[in-house]
Design an enzyme around this catalytic site. Structure first.
Site, PDB file in Angstrom:
ATOM      1  N   SER A 146      11.136  -0.225  11.065  1.00 27.02           N
ATOM      2  CA  SER A 146       9.819   0.401  10.892  1.00 27.02           C
ATOM      3  C   SER A 146       8.960  -0.327   9.861  1.00 27.02           C
ATOM      4  CB  SER A 146       9.983   1.877  10.492  1.00 27.02           C
ATOM      5  OG  SER A 146      10.834   2.003   9.367  1.00 27.02           O
ATOM      6  N   ASP A 386       8.392   8.605  -0.253  1.00 27.08           N
ATOM      7  CA  ASP A 386       8.858   7.432   0.490  1.00 27.08           C
ATOM      8  C   ASP A 386       8.428   6.182  -0.271  1.00 27.08           C
ATOM      9  OD1 ASP A 386       9.275   5.308   2.212  1.00 27.08           O
ATOM     10  OD2 ASP A 386       8.386   6.275   3.965  1.00 27.08           O
ATOM     11  N   HIS A 389       8.314   2.459   2.817  1.00 23.97           N
ATOM     12  CA  HIS A 389       7.216   2.078   3.702  1.00 23.97           C
ATOM     13  C   HIS A 389       5.914   1.904   2.907  1.00 23.97           C
ATOM     14  CE1 HIS A 389      10.151   4.058   6.433  1.00 23.97           C
ATOM     15  NE2 HIS A 389       9.811   3.036   7.209  1.00 23.97           N
TER      16      HIS A 389
END
Length: 415
Positions: A146, A386, A389
């Site tokens: 990702s 997070d 990312h």
């Protein structure tokens, strides 16, 4: 009696001239019809605009290339709210909710305005039309997890604004995403393959990092999607690092064993390198490998005495910094495999420049398990932030500016 043979001779002498004239006219007609066709060489090189007018090619000039020998990965982040960001969330409809931090409520936007400046040279300013010209008739594919998907979306956003709506398309064909610039016959693609080699996590949406089983010597299924692609950009790191041991097979698919992550990673990259040697044509294809994307999970690494993470960080780290989330053993494995590879692979070492950017992660303004965080989850950033990312626009744009610079380096203008 003497007139008829004379006339016959005249007719015979004119016949080759008439035949040659017909051949010339026929050839001219074929050339004109070919020029009007979308399949003509001229059309493929120059493209065609509305009204049948042809585009001029975009030439890569010496000033578009960075100086030979310059290490573009050594430098510093400089504030630049004039040229950066290169696009906005609003201007790019292809961003997923995981990366749209502003739309998801992040109050500051400073992370969008930093530009990477190498110490010994300048990166060429990103020019979407030049990149599209380089990619004319070609495919550029990002392969990985990702984080790599974020780089793919970044590249699409950096390019798409110069393409008219009816001349571009976006398709989701799991495990792939494909953006097409129709007028250039070019595509930007993404292939979900978090370990590069095959695993039980290869489904584009139905996967979990908690249950990992990697087939270290299996790559053929993935490789079918990569065959013939003009520019391949590989990345694989975060999914390996969940725990120090990983379940994997090597040889018999039924012989599942626990491997040290670094051992397993080395075996997987060897499998990948063997695939490159058997399938890549270096004269026609370019291969890149991205170094690990930095994580910022523990604030004590850049602010001793604290016990938080990347949440609420608004500025890059100053001075030398290397976080424990970036594994030096993995870096050495990548270096060793690429040095021994018989296929040229350009290593884009974006780890150090990304290390400085503790401010640019999605934190509580992204997704978790496919959904935006709830109010309760956002109130507990120590658990739910997070720090893997990246927000977009953001750091992955710089990775793509560097990729663009390397594509410019060896580009040959059509003459």
């Amino acid at each position: 009696m003497t007139i008829k043979p004379s006339v016959d001779r005249r007719i015979q002498s004119l016949f080759p001239v008439a035949l040659a004239s017909l051949l010339v006219l026929g050839t001219a007609r074929l050339v004109l019809d070919n020029l009007k066709s979308n399949q003509s060489c001229s059309f493929k090189v120059y493209g065609r605009q509305e009204g049948g007018k042809y585009k001029k090619p975009v030439f890569v000039l010496p000033k578009d290339r960075f100086e030979e020998g310059c290490n573009v990965f050594e430098g510093q982040w400089v504030w630049d709210n004039v040229s950066h960001p290169l696009y906005t969330e609003e201007s790019c409809p292809y961003l997923v909710k995981q990366t749209t931090c502003q739309r998801n409520g992040r109050p500051d936007s400073f992370y969008q305005n930093w530009r990477w400046q190498p110490n010994a040279c300048k990166l060429p300013r990103f020019h979407p039309l030049k990149l599209l010209d380089i990619l004319r008739g070609k495919r550029l594919m990002f392969i990985g997890d990702s984080v790599q998907r974020g780089q793919f979306e970044s590249m699409v956003c950096m390019l798409q604004s110069v393409i008219p709506d009816r001349k571009k398309s976006f398709h989701r064909i799991p495990p792939m995403k494909i953006f097409k610039a129709e007028e250039y016959n070019a595509s930007i693609e993404y292939h979900w393959a978090p370990f590069i080699v095959e695993s039980i996590s290869d489904h584009a949406t139905n996967h979990t990092v908690l249950k990992r089983l990697v087939n270290l010597d299996s790559i053929a299924k993935h490789g079918k999607a990569w065959e013939g692609v003009d520019v391949l950009v590989f990345e694989s790191y975060v999914w390996w690092m969940h725990k120090p041991l990983i379940n994997a097979t090597h040889g018999s698919p039924d012989d599942i064993q626990e491997y040290n992550v670094t051992t397993a990673y080395k075996l997987a990259l060897d499998t990948w390198a063997n695939w490159l040697e058997s399938n890549i044509k270096s004269t026609k294809q370019k291969v890149f490998f991205m170094s690990m994307s930095s994580t910022h999970l523990w604030s004590w690494e850049w602010r001793p005495g604290s016990d938080e993470n990347c949440f609420n960080e608004s500025y890059p780290t100053e001075g030398p910094y290397w976080g424990t989330g970036s594994n030096l053993q993995i870096m050495k494995i990548v270096d060793d495999v690429l040095r021994k590879s018989k296929i040229k692979v350009t290593f884009l070492n974006i780890t150090q420049l990304s290390e400085y950017r503790k401010d640019a992660h999605t934190t509580i303004y992204g997704e978790r398990k496919g959904k935006l965080l709830t109010k309760e989850q956002r109130s507990d950033p120590k658990i739910f932030a997070d720090c893997i990312h990246w927000c977009l626009p953001g750091v992955p744009d710089t990775w793509n500016e560097i990729l663009y610079a390397y594509l410019l380096q060896n580009h040959q203008n059509f003459l």
